[in-house]
Design a protein around this motif. Sequence first.
Motif, short mmCIF file in Angstrom:
data_model
loop_
_atom_site.label_atom_id
_atom_site.label_comp_id
_atom_site.label_asym_id
_atom_site.label_seq_id
_atom_site.Cartn_x
_atom_site.Cartn_y
_atom_site.Cartn_z
N TRP A 146 -12.32 99.80 82.34
CA TRP A 146 -12.16 99.44 80.92
C TRP A 146 -13.50 99.10 80.27
N ARG A 147 -14.54 99.75 80.74
CA ARG A 147 -15.89 99.40 80.28
C ARG A 147 -16.03 99.43 78.75
N GLY A 148 -16.57 98.36 78.20
CA GLY A 148 -16.76 98.29 76.75
C GLY A 148 -15.47 98.05 75.99
N ARG A 149 -14.39 97.79 76.71
CA ARG A 149 -13.08 97.65 76.07
C ARG A 149 -12.43 96.30 76.39
N ILE A 150 -13.18 95.39 77.02
CA ILE A 150 -12.61 94.07 77.33
C ILE A 150 -13.44 92.98 76.66
N LEU A 151 -12.76 92.14 75.89
CA LEU A 151 -13.41 90.97 75.27
C LEU A 151 -12.88 89.70 75.94
N ASN A 152 -13.69 88.67 75.91
CA ASN A 152 -13.27 87.35 76.42
C ASN A 152 -13.76 86.28 75.46
N ILE A 153 -13.01 85.17 75.42
CA ILE A 153 -13.52 84.01 74.69
C ILE A 153 -13.84 82.92 75.69
N HIS A 154 -15.03 82.36 75.53
CA HIS A 154 -15.49 81.34 76.48
C HIS A 154 -15.89 80.09 75.70
N PRO A 155 -15.43 78.91 76.16
CA PRO A 155 -15.71 77.69 75.40
C PRO A 155 -17.09 77.09 75.68
N SER A 156 -18.12 77.84 75.38
CA SER A 156 -19.49 77.29 75.40
C SER A 156 -20.38 78.24 74.61
N LEU A 157 -21.60 77.78 74.36
CA LEU A 157 -22.58 78.63 73.70
C LEU A 157 -23.29 79.43 74.79
N LEU A 158 -22.67 80.51 75.21
CA LEU A 158 -23.29 81.35 76.25
C LEU A 158 -24.67 81.80 75.78
N PRO A 159 -25.66 81.92 76.65
CA PRO A 159 -25.55 81.90 78.11
C PRO A 159 -25.51 80.50 78.72
N ASP A 160 -25.44 79.45 77.89
CA ASP A 160 -25.33 78.11 78.45
C ASP A 160 -23.91 77.86 78.97
N LEU A 161 -23.82 77.08 80.02
CA LEU A 161 -22.53 76.59 80.52
C LEU A 161 -21.53 77.70 80.82
N ARG A 162 -21.94 78.62 81.67
CA ARG A 162 -20.97 79.58 82.18
C ARG A 162 -19.99 78.84 83.09
N GLY A 163 -18.83 79.44 83.34
CA GLY A 163 -17.89 78.85 84.30
C GLY A 163 -16.96 77.83 83.67
N LEU A 164 -16.42 76.95 84.52
CA LEU A 164 -15.34 76.05 84.09
C LEU A 164 -15.86 74.70 83.58
N HIS A 165 -14.93 73.90 83.03
CA HIS A 165 -15.19 72.51 82.62
C HIS A 165 -16.39 72.39 81.68
N THR A 166 -16.45 73.27 80.73
CA THR A 166 -17.62 73.31 79.85
C THR A 166 -17.73 72.08 78.95
N HIS A 167 -16.58 71.55 78.50
CA HIS A 167 -16.64 70.39 77.59
C HIS A 167 -17.18 69.17 78.33
N GLU A 168 -16.65 68.95 79.53
CA GLU A 168 -17.12 67.82 80.34
C GLU A 168 -18.62 67.95 80.63
N ARG A 169 -19.04 69.18 80.92
CA ARG A 169 -20.45 69.39 81.27
C ARG A 169 -21.35 69.21 80.05
N ALA A 170 -20.89 69.66 78.89
CA ALA A 170 -21.69 69.49 77.67
C ALA A 170 -21.88 68.00 77.38
N LEU A 171 -20.82 67.21 77.60
CA LEU A 171 -20.92 65.76 77.37
C LEU A 171 -21.82 65.11 78.42
N ALA A 172 -21.64 65.49 79.67
CA ALA A 172 -22.42 64.89 80.76
C ALA A 172 -23.91 65.15 80.57
N GLU A 173 -24.22 66.31 79.99
CA GLU A 173 -25.64 66.66 79.78
C GLU A 173 -26.18 66.11 78.46
N ARG A 174 -25.35 65.34 77.76
CA ARG A 174 -25.73 64.72 76.48
C ARG A 174 -26.30 65.73 75.50
N ARG A 175 -25.62 66.84 75.40
CA ARG A 175 -26.07 67.86 74.44
C ARG A 175 -25.73 67.44 73.02
#
Length: 197
Positions: free
Chosen positions: A104-133
């Motif tokens: 499905w190259r070029g045909r798959i979109l995703n929404i990720h709850p962070s300002l990529l490329p920062d905070l890839r992966g899970l628990h982005t809200h907790e990590r953003a707070l822990a890092e005092r962003r």
Amino acid sequence: MTTRVRTAVLISGRGSNMSALIESARREDFPAEIALVLSDRARAAGIKSAQAAGVAAFALDYRTFSARTEFETTVTVALVAAGVELICLAGFMRILSPGFVERWRGRILNIHPSLLPDLRGLHTHERALAERRAEHGCTVHFVTAELDAGPIVAQARVPILPGDDAGLLAARVLVEEHRIYPQALDAVARAVSAARL
Ligand code: GRF
């Protein structure tokens, strides 16, 4: 207008982004139509919301497949049967194999709850707070074989405020997710549609 781009939404849970996409696609001039909702979990609340909105939706329960390739082959069969050209991952909690992503190259979109490329992966809200962003946000991107690393289509920023906890921050980001995901789908579906001509 040319035929709208048949789009599938893949979910695992609540499906609020899915609902935002379905709602936007009601607009007559929206270039995509939500043709199918698929969930990898039988109990995903989003299945019922999609059906209530008149969209075909069902689960392919991941646990009933013996291997990821079997699950993904069945997903592809369902997508092809529904004439799907674009896929939106919306809270879909499975990592897709390189083979599926290539199919499905070029045909798959995703929404990720962070300002990529920062905070890839899970628990982005907790990590953003822990890092005092000072700020946080969400990103719509094309899916590639590398997790949360494909080309960015849209991004929105929110401030991190004094007294925020992960729930408050997630809710602030979610408002933006519901705004930018339909916008991103609109833009990508227009491009897919134009490429057909
Ligand atoms: C959203 O925050 C999305 O960014 C993340 O998972 C959450 C899914 O929420 N990938 P919903 O199922 O769309 O309500």
